[in-house]
Motif scaffolding. Structure first.
Motif, mmCIF file in Angstrom:
data_model
loop_
_atom_site.group_PDB
_atom_site.id
_atom_site.type_symbol
_atom_site.label_atom_id
_atom_site.label_comp_id
_atom_site.label_asym_id
_atom_site.label_seq_id
_atom_site.Cartn_x
_atom_site.Cartn_y
_atom_site.Cartn_z
ATOM 1 N N LEU A 60 -1.779 -0.356 20.374
ATOM 2 C CA LEU A 60 -2.464 -0.683 19.136
ATOM 3 C C LEU A 60 -3.378 0.484 18.819
ATOM 4 N N GLN A 61 -3.435 0.849 17.543
ATOM 5 C CA GLN A 61 -4.203 2.007 17.109
ATOM 6 C C GLN A 61 -5.089 1.615 15.935
ATOM 7 N N ARG A 62 -6.380 1.902 16.044
ATOM 8 C CA ARG A 62 -7.293 1.653 14.921
ATOM 9 C C ARG A 62 -7.124 2.791 13.914
ATOM 10 N N VAL A 63 -6.836 2.432 12.656
ATOM 11 C CA VAL A 63 -6.533 3.423 11.619
ATOM 12 C C VAL A 63 -7.352 3.159 10.352
ATOM 13 N N ASP A 64 -7.394 4.160 9.475
ATOM 14 C CA ASP A 64 -8.054 4.027 8.186
ATOM 15 C C ASP A 64 -7.078 3.662 7.072
ATOM 16 N N HIS A 65 -5.783 3.918 7.274
ATOM 17 C CA HIS A 65 -4.779 3.585 6.261
ATOM 18 C C HIS A 65 -4.367 2.117 6.401
ATOM 19 N N GLU A 66 -3.511 1.662 5.510
ATOM 20 C CA GLU A 66 -3.039 0.276 5.564
ATOM 21 C C GLU A 66 -2.386 -0.020 6.911
ATOM 22 N N SER A 67 -2.513 -1.242 7.362
ATOM 23 C CA SER A 67 -1.882 -1.656 8.608
ATOM 24 C C SER A 67 -0.363 -1.582 8.474
ATOM 25 N N ARG A 68 0.284 -1.123 9.534
ATOM 26 C CA ARG A 68 1.738 -1.017 9.570
ATOM 27 C C ARG A 68 2.167 -0.821 11.014
ATOM 28 N N VAL A 69 3.441 -0.723 11.236
ATOM 29 C CA VAL A 69 3.987 -0.472 12.568
ATOM 30 C C VAL A 69 4.752 0.843 12.501
ATOM 31 N N ILE A 125 1.270 -0.428 16.822
ATOM 32 C CA ILE A 125 0.790 -1.340 15.795
ATOM 33 C C ILE A 125 -0.500 -0.747 15.232
ATOM 34 N N ASP A 126 -0.393 -0.187 14.022
ATOM 35 C CA ASP A 126 -1.541 0.425 13.351
ATOM 36 C C ASP A 126 -2.378 -0.673 12.722
ATOM 37 N N CYS A 127 -3.646 -0.737 13.102
ATOM 38 C CA CYS A 127 -4.526 -1.814 12.655
ATOM 39 C C CYS A 127 -5.699 -1.253 11.867
ATOM 40 N N ARG A 128 -5.770 -1.625 10.620
ATOM 41 C CA ARG A 128 -6.930 -1.269 9.800
ATOM 42 C C ARG A 128 -7.972 -2.351 10.034
ATOM 43 N N THR A 129 -8.837 -2.097 10.995
ATOM 44 C CA THR A 129 -9.802 -3.107 11.422
ATOM 45 C C THR A 129 -11.009 -2.433 12.056
ATOM 46 N N ASP A 130 -12.128 -3.127 12.045
ATOM 47 C CA ASP A 130 -13.303 -2.661 12.776
ATOM 48 C C ASP A 130 -13.322 -3.226 14.193
ATOM 49 N N ASP A 131 -12.460 -4.223 14.459
ATOM 50 C CA ASP A 131 -12.461 -4.890 15.754
ATOM 51 C C ASP A 131 -11.073 -4.814 16.391
ATOM 52 N N LEU A 132 -10.800 -3.692 17.060
ATOM 53 C CA LEU A 132 -9.493 -3.506 17.685
ATOM 54 C C LEU A 132 -9.276 -4.514 18.812
#
Length: 127
Positions: free
Chosen positions: A58-67, A11-18
């Motif tokens: 779960l992975q903190r990413v810079d791109h849009e959130s996706r799976v 679960i790719d998460c574009r967030t500052d708070d993983l």
């Protein structure tokens, strides 16, 4: 001959708070948190799954959130080559450990080294 199997649901998460995202997905999926910071760099968290289930990361990413999905293998080059013959494209080799690929449908996925000590029983065998 080599083997591969579906390994991880990421679960790719574009967030500052993983941690917040991990808590949500833990409760939503009914899976306890194994680690809020798997590698100590704030980029990966892991939920608990049974040995015969896919791992949920779960992975903190810079791109849009996706799976995305990970396919694990005991022969990275052979598996990437097999997938290319099916129409997938190599996009990026990251950290000297895994390939980010794109399916003909446009979906991205990763081909990774073997992830768990127990590498069966649901393996595909490729000649």
């Amino acid at each position: 001959m080599h083997h591969s199997r579906l390994s991880n649901l990421v679960i790719d998460c574009r967030t500052d708070d993983l941690k917040e995202a991990t808590e949500f997905w833990s409760k939503a999926l009914g899976k306890p948190v194994v680690s809020f910071d798997q590698d100590g760099d704030g980029k990966y968290a892991e939920l608990a799954t049974m040995d015969d289930e896919m791992a949920v990361l779960l992975q903190r990413v810079d791109h849009e959130s996706r799976v995305h999905l990970d396919i694990e293998t005991d022969d990275l080059d052979a598996e990437v080559g097999r997938l290319e013959k099916l129409g997938a494209k190599r996009l990026d080799f990251l950290h000297g450990r895994w390939w980010v690929m794109q399916a003909p449908s446009g979906h991205r996925f990763c081909v990774v080294q073997r992830q768990r000590e127990s590498f069966g029983p649901h393996l595909n065998r490729w000649d």
